[in-house]
Scaffold this motif. Structure first.
Motif, PDB file in Angstrom:
ATOM      1  N   VAL A  86       0.850  -1.192   0.000  1.00 44.26           N
ATOM      2  CA  VAL A  86       0.000   0.000   0.000  1.00 44.26           C
ATOM      3  C   VAL A  86       0.883   1.238   0.000  1.00 44.26           C
ATOM      4  CG1 VAL A  86      -1.841   1.253   1.181  1.00 44.26           C
ATOM      5  CG2 VAL A  86      -1.780  -1.259   1.255  1.00 44.26           C
ATOM      6  N   MET A  87       1.108   1.771  -1.196  1.00 46.05           N
ATOM      7  CA  MET A  87       1.898   2.983  -1.367  1.00 46.05           C
ATOM      8  C   MET A  87       1.123   3.909  -2.302  1.00 46.05           C
ATOM      9  SD  MET A  87       5.749   1.415  -1.712  1.00 46.05           S
ATOM     10  CE  MET A  87       6.459   0.344  -0.446  1.00 46.05           C
ATOM     11  N   ILE A  88       0.449   4.899  -1.734  1.00 46.28           N
ATOM     12  CA  ILE A  88      -0.451   5.762  -2.489  1.00 46.28           C
ATOM     13  C   ILE A  88       0.286   7.003  -2.989  1.00 46.28           C
ATOM     14  CG2 ILE A  88      -2.626   7.034  -2.398  1.00 46.28           C
ATOM     15  CD1 ILE A  88      -3.332   5.247   0.062  1.00 46.28           C
ATOM     16  N   GLU A  89       0.256   7.225  -4.276  1.00 46.16           N
ATOM     17  CA  GLU A  89       0.883   8.420  -4.850  1.00 46.16           C
ATOM     18  C   GLU A  89       0.010   9.634  -4.527  1.00 46.16           C
ATOM     19  OE1 GLU A  89       3.088  11.087  -6.109  1.00 46.16           O
ATOM     20  OE2 GLU A  89       3.841   9.040  -6.318  1.00 46.16           O
ATOM     21  N   MET A  90       0.583  10.599  -3.831  1.00 45.14           N
ATOM     22  CA  MET A  90      -0.193  11.752  -3.359  1.00 45.14           C
ATOM     23  C   MET A  90      -0.199  12.924  -4.328  1.00 45.14           C
ATOM     24  SD  MET A  90       0.551  11.908   0.738  1.00 45.14           S
ATOM     25  CE  MET A  90       2.342  11.853   0.620  1.00 45.14           C
ATOM     26  N   GLY A  91       0.801  13.045  -5.171  1.00 41.82           N
ATOM     27  CA  GLY A  91       0.866  14.208  -6.039  1.00 41.82           C
ATOM     28  C   GLY A  91       1.008  15.489  -5.234  1.00 41.82           C
ATOM     29  N   TRP A  92       0.278  16.538  -5.630  1.00 45.16           N
ATOM     30  CA  TRP A  92       0.379  17.816  -4.928  1.00 45.16           C
ATOM     31  C   TRP A  92      -0.165  17.749  -3.509  1.00 45.16           C
ATOM     32  CZ3 TRP A  92      -4.008  19.871  -2.956  1.00 45.16           C
ATOM     33  CH2 TRP A  92      -5.230  19.426  -3.488  1.00 45.16           C
ATOM     34  N   PHE A  93      -1.001  16.714  -3.226  1.00 48.13           N
ATOM     35  CA  PHE A  93      -1.553  16.583  -1.870  1.00 48.13           C
ATOM     36  C   PHE A  93      -0.443  16.312  -0.855  1.00 48.13           C
ATOM     37  CE2 PHE A  93      -4.111  14.444   1.476  1.00 48.13           C
ATOM     38  CZ  PHE A  93      -5.033  15.474   1.688  1.00 48.13           C
ATOM     39  N   TYR A  94       0.725  15.927  -1.369  1.00 55.69           N
ATOM     40  CA  TYR A  94       1.912  15.740  -0.522  1.00 55.69           C
ATOM     41  C   TYR A  94       2.210  17.024   0.253  1.00 55.69           C
ATOM     42  CZ  TYR A  94       6.970  15.610   0.466  1.00 55.69           C
ATOM     43  OH  TYR A  94       8.205  15.685   1.060  1.00 55.69           O
ATOM     44  N   ILE A  95       2.010  18.166  -0.378  1.00 51.97           N
ATOM     45  CA  ILE A  95       2.272  19.459   0.271  1.00 51.97           C
ATOM     46  C   ILE A  95       1.343  19.649   1.464  1.00 51.97           C
ATOM     47  CG2 ILE A  95       2.201  21.969  -0.043  1.00 51.97           C
ATOM     48  CD1 ILE A  95       2.961  21.506  -2.971  1.00 51.97           C
ATOM     49  N   VAL A  96       0.085  19.267   1.297  1.00 47.61           N
ATOM     50  CA  VAL A  96      -0.896  19.411   2.373  1.00 47.61           C
ATOM     51  C   VAL A  96      -0.540  18.510   3.553  1.00 47.61           C
ATOM     52  CG1 VAL A  96      -3.335  19.170   2.987  1.00 47.61           C
ATOM     53  CG2 VAL A  96      -2.692  19.983   0.701  1.00 47.61           C
ATOM     54  N   VAL A  97      -0.211  17.253   3.240  1.00 42.90           N
ATOM     55  CA  VAL A  97       0.145  16.308   4.300  1.00 42.90           C
ATOM     56  C   VAL A  97       1.383  16.780   5.058  1.00 42.90           C
ATOM     57  CG1 VAL A  97       0.978  13.962   4.776  1.00 42.90           C
ATOM     58  CG2 VAL A  97      -0.876  14.328   3.140  1.00 42.90           C
ATOM     59  N   THR A  98       2.388  17.218   4.321  1.00 41.38           N
ATOM     60  CA  THR A  98       3.621  17.703   4.942  1.00 41.38           C
ATOM     61  C   THR A  98       3.342  18.883   5.860  1.00 41.38           C
ATOM     62  OG1 THR A  98       4.956  16.973   3.060  1.00 41.38           O
ATOM     63  CG2 THR A  98       5.912  18.663   4.471  1.00 41.38           C
ATOM     64  N   TYR A  99       2.515  19.791   5.397  1.00 43.90           N
ATOM     65  CA  TYR A  99       2.164  20.969   6.196  1.00 43.90           C
ATOM     66  C   TYR A  99       1.545  20.569   7.535  1.00 43.90           C
ATOM     67  CZ  TYR A  99      -0.748  24.789   7.886  1.00 43.90           C
ATOM     68  OH  TYR A  99      -1.362  25.714   8.688  1.00 43.90           O
ATOM     69  N   PHE A 100       0.534  19.720   7.478  1.00 41.62           N
ATOM     70  CA  PHE A 100      -0.172  19.355   8.710  1.00 41.62           C
ATOM     71  C   PHE A 100       0.700  18.526   9.648  1.00 41.62           C
ATOM     72  CE2 PHE A 100      -4.068  20.401   6.301  1.00 41.62           C
ATOM     73  CZ  PHE A 100      -4.694  21.203   7.260  1.00 41.62           C
ATOM     74  N   VAL A 101       1.558  17.688   9.102  1.00 39.32           N
ATOM     75  CA  VAL A 101       2.433  16.872   9.961  1.00 39.32           C
ATOM     76  C   VAL A 101       3.418  17.763  10.717  1.00 39.32           C
ATOM     77  CG1 VAL A 101       4.246  15.119   9.994  1.00 39.32           C
ATOM     78  CG2 VAL A 101       2.218  14.785   8.572  1.00 39.32           C
ATOM     79  N   ILE A 102       4.035  18.710  10.015  1.00 36.79           N
ATOM     80  CA  ILE A 102       5.023  19.584  10.662  1.00 36.79           C
ATOM     81  C   ILE A 102       4.369  20.482  11.702  1.00 36.79           C
ATOM     82  CG2 ILE A 102       6.673  21.466  10.317  1.00 36.79           C
ATOM     83  CD1 ILE A 102       7.245  20.326   7.542  1.00 36.79           C
ATOM     84  N   VAL A 103       3.326  21.203  11.302  1.00 37.54           N
ATOM     85  CA  VAL A 103       2.661  22.147  12.214  1.00 37.54           C
ATOM     86  C   VAL A 103       1.987  21.398  13.360  1.00 37.54           C
ATOM     87  CG1 VAL A 103       0.856  23.895  12.426  1.00 37.54           C
ATOM     88  CG2 VAL A 103       2.339  23.879  10.415  1.00 37.54           C
ATOM     89  N   GLY A 104       1.317  20.291  13.040  1.00 36.46           N
ATOM     90  CA  GLY A 104       0.622  19.534  14.079  1.00 36.46           C
ATOM     91  C   GLY A 104       1.570  18.958  15.117  1.00 36.46           C
ATOM     92  N   THR A 105       2.678  18.373  14.665  1.00 33.19           N
ATOM     93  CA  THR A 105       3.634  17.781  15.609  1.00 33.19           C
ATOM     94  C   THR A 105       4.324  18.856  16.436  1.00 33.19           C
ATOM     95  OG1 THR A 105       4.052  16.070  13.948  1.00 33.19           O
ATOM     96  CG2 THR A 105       5.522  16.134  15.842  1.00 33.19           C
ATOM     97  N   SER A 106       4.628  19.986  15.828  1.00 30.66           N
ATOM     98  CA  SER A 106       5.260  21.091  16.550  1.00 30.66           C
ATOM     99  C   SER A 106       4.396  21.538  17.721  1.00 30.66           C
ATOM    100  CB  SER A 106       5.502  22.261  15.596  1.00 30.66           C
ATOM    101  OG  SER A 106       6.036  23.378  16.285  1.00 30.66           O
ATOM    102  N   ASN A 107       3.111  21.723  17.461  1.00 27.76           N
ATOM    103  CA  ASN A 107       2.206  22.171  18.518  1.00 27.76           C
ATOM    104  C   ASN A 107       1.915  21.066  19.533  1.00 27.76           C
ATOM    105  OD1 ASN A 107       1.679  24.933  17.721  1.00 27.76           O
ATOM    106  ND2 ASN A 107       0.588  24.105  15.971  1.00 27.76           N
ATOM    107  N   ALA A 108       1.911  19.817  19.073  1.00 23.04           N
ATOM    108  CA  ALA A 108       1.644  18.697  19.979  1.00 23.04           C
ATOM    109  C   ALA A 108       2.746  18.556  21.028  1.00 23.04           C
ATOM    110  CB  ALA A 108       1.507  17.403  19.183  1.00 23.04           C
ATOM    111  N   VAL A 109       4.001  18.646  20.589  1.00 22.02           N
ATOM    112  CA  VAL A 109       5.117  18.576  21.546  1.00 22.02           C
ATOM    113  C   VAL A 109       5.084  19.773  22.484  1.00 22.02           C
ATOM    114  CG1 VAL A 109       7.631  18.596  21.770  1.00 22.02           C
ATOM    115  CG2 VAL A 109       6.558  17.217  19.975  1.00 22.02           C
ATOM    116  N   ASN A 110       4.704  20.921  21.968  1.00 24.18           N
ATOM    117  CA  ASN A 110       4.626  22.122  22.803  1.00 24.18           C
ATOM    118  C   ASN A 110       3.578  21.960  23.903  1.00 24.18           C
ATOM    119  OD1 ASN A 110       5.420  24.762  23.484  1.00 24.18           O
ATOM    120  ND2 ASN A 110       3.704  25.636  22.362  1.00 24.18           N
ATOM    121  N   LEU A 111       2.449  21.335  23.570  1.00 26.52           N
ATOM    122  CA  LEU A 111       1.411  21.103  24.574  1.00 26.52           C
ATOM    123  C   LEU A 111       1.873  20.090  25.625  1.00 26.52           C
ATOM    124  CD1 LEU A 111      -1.786  20.885  22.325  1.00 26.52           C
ATOM    125  CD2 LEU A 111      -1.248  22.681  23.979  1.00 26.52           C
ATOM    126  N   THR A 112       2.694  19.140  25.214  1.00 26.38           N
ATOM    127  CA  THR A 112       3.165  18.092  26.125  1.00 26.38           C
ATOM    128  C   THR A 112       4.191  18.626  27.118  1.00 26.38           C
ATOM    129  OG1 THR A 112       2.826  16.484  24.351  1.00 26.38           O
ATOM    130  CG2 THR A 112       4.156  15.765  26.219  1.00 26.38           C
TER     131      THR A 112
END
Length: 360
Positions: free
Chosen positions: A168-194
Motif C-alpha cells: 500500500v503505497m499511495i501516490e499523493m501528487g500535490w496533496f503531498y504538500i498538504v500532508v507535509t504541512y499538517f504533519v510539521i505544524v501539528g507535531t510542533s504544537n503537539a510537543v509544545n502542549l506536552t
C-alpha cells in the motif's frame, strides 16, 4: 564539515576512510551533541538565572507548580545549539534533506524564541499571538513542503505509506504538500502542549527521534529497504546523523531538566523539536508511524481539543485540567510518576512503530 576534511586526509592515510561510515558519524554526532550540552548547559543556566529569565506560572494551574516560578526557561536554545553544531560537523552538507530538517527545526526555534522573549523579557503573558505563531509555522512548513515537492528525485518521496501493508503505497501528487504541512505544524504544537512537566516532553522526543533515525538509515540503504519492503530513499540515510545529534542533545538537556528541573525548555525548544520530528517523519515517509510512536503527543493534543470543545458546547469540562498530564496531577498523582509512566508508554509505542518494519 568534517566530512570534507576527512575526504582530504584520505589522500594521505586511508584510515580516515572510516569517517565515511554513517554509523560512526551517527555515534560521533550523538556524543558531540551530548558533550556540548554538558559544557554549555551550566553556563547557560547561570546566565539565564542572572538575567532573571524565569518561568511564569499560570494562576489556574496546579498549586504544586507555584514553587517552580522563576526557574530559568528558554533552555531549548541549548538543544538547538548542540544539534546544529553536531549536525554541521558530522553530516554530509551536500545532502538536501539535512538542510531541510535543520532549517525547519531552527525556523520553529526562532518562533518559539520570540514567543518566550515576549513572555519573559517584555512581561507580555500572551507572548506571540496564536495567529502570528500559526502564520509563521505555516510559512516555514509550506516552504519546506513546496521545496521538497519540486525537488523530488524518486517516486517514493511523495508516496503515502501505510504501515503493516507492504504493497500500500499511495501516490499523493500535490496533496503531498498538504500532508507535509499538517504533519510539521501539528507535531510542533503537539510537543509544545506536552511540555508541561519536568522532562515529560524531552524523553519521548528522544525515543521517537532515535526510532526515526533507524527508519532513515534503513530507507537510505537499498539492500535493507528491499528486504524490509520499505521505500528506498537514497538521501534519507544521512538523516541518522541529525537524529542521533537530537538524541545526544536531548539527553544532555535532560541532565538539567530532570525532576526537579534546573531549567525549562520553553517554546524555543518545544516548537522546534516537534517540527523536527514532523519533518523527519515526512522525509522517511512514516507519517502514520510517527502518530503511533508519538501517541503521548497525540493524546495530549486530543485532550485539549476535547476539553475546549466540551466547554464551548456543553459548558462542562471533561478533564480536571488539560492537557491531560495536568488532569492526573489534580487527581493527586506525583509529578515523577506521571512523567515516568508517560515515558514507559512512549517506549512501548516506539517498539510498536519499529515492529512495522517487519510486520508487513
Amino acid at each position: 564539515m568534517l566530512l570534507y576534511l576527512t575526504d582530504y586526509l584520505m589522500n594521505f592515510d586511508s584510515g580516515f576512510r572510516v569517517f565515511q561510515y554513517l554509523t560512526l558519524r551517527a555515534i560521533l554526532g550523538a556524543l558531540t551533541a551530548l558533550v556540548i550540552s554538558f559544557i554549555v548547559g551550566p553556563v547557560m543556566i547561570r546566565k539565564l538565572t542572572r538575567k532573571k529569565i524565569g518561568q511564569s506560572i499560570r494562576e489556574d494551574g496546579p498549586e504544586s507548580h507555584y514553587e517552580k516560578a522563576g526557574t530559568p526557561t528558554m533552555g531549548g536554545a541549548l538543544i538547538l545549539v548542540a544539534i546544529s553544531i553536531s549536525t554541521l560537523l558530522w553530516a554530509d552538507l551536500e545532502n538536501r534533506y539535512v538542510w531541510v530538517v535543520l532549517l525547519v527545526t531552527l525556523g520553529h526555534g526562532v518562533i518559539g524564541f520570540v514567543d518566550d522573549y515576549r513572555k519573559v523579557m517584555q512581561g507580555n503573558s500572551d507572548g506571540l499571538s496564536a495567529t502570528a505563531k500559526l502564520f509563521w509555522q505555516s510559512a516555514i512548513a509550506l516552504t519546506a513542503a513546496v521545496f521538497l515537492y519540486q525537488t523530488v528525485e524518486v517516486a517514493a518521496e511523495t508516496q503515502f505509506i501505510v504501515p503493516f501493508f507492504k504493497d500500500v503505497m499511495i501516490e499523493m501528487g500535490w496533496f503531498y504538500i498538504v500532508v507535509t504541512y499538517f504533519v510539521i505544524v501539528g507535531t510542533s504544537n503537539a510537543v509544545n502542549l506536552t511540555d508541561g512537566l519536568d522532562g515529560l516532553a524531552i524523553m519521548p522526543t528522544v525515543m521517537v527521534a532515535a526510532a526515526l533515525g533507524i527508519f532513515a538509515y534503513l530507507s537510505g540503504n537499498i539492500k535493507f529497504a528491499e528486504y524490509l519492503a520499505i521505500p528506498y530513499l537514497p538521501e534519507s540515510g544521512e538523516l541518522i546523523v541529525f537524529c542521533t545529534a537530537l538524541v545526544g542533545a536531548g539527553l544532555g538537556f535532560l541532565w538539567f531538566n530532570a525532576y526537579p528541573a534546573m531549567v525549562f525548555m520553553g517554546d524555543v525548544g518545544a516548537l522546534a523539536l516537534g517540527a523536527a520530528l514532523g519533518i523527519l517523519a515526512v522525509l522517511v515517509r512514516q507519517e502514520i508511524v510517527l502518530m503511533i510512536m508519538g501517541g503521548v503527543f497525540v493524546v495530549e493534543t486530543i485532550s485539549v481539543i476535547i476539553q475546549v470543545a466540551s466547554f464551548k458546547m456543553r459548558g462542562k469540562r471533561v478533564f480536571l485540567m488539560a492537557p491531560i498530564h495536568h488532569h492526573y496531577e489534580l487527581k493527586g498523582w506525583p509529578e515523577p510518576r506521571i512523567i515516568v509512566r508517560f515515558w514507559i508508554i512512549t517506549f512501548i509505542l516506539v517498539l510498536i512503530g519499529l515492529a512495522t518494519l517487519k510486520l508487513r
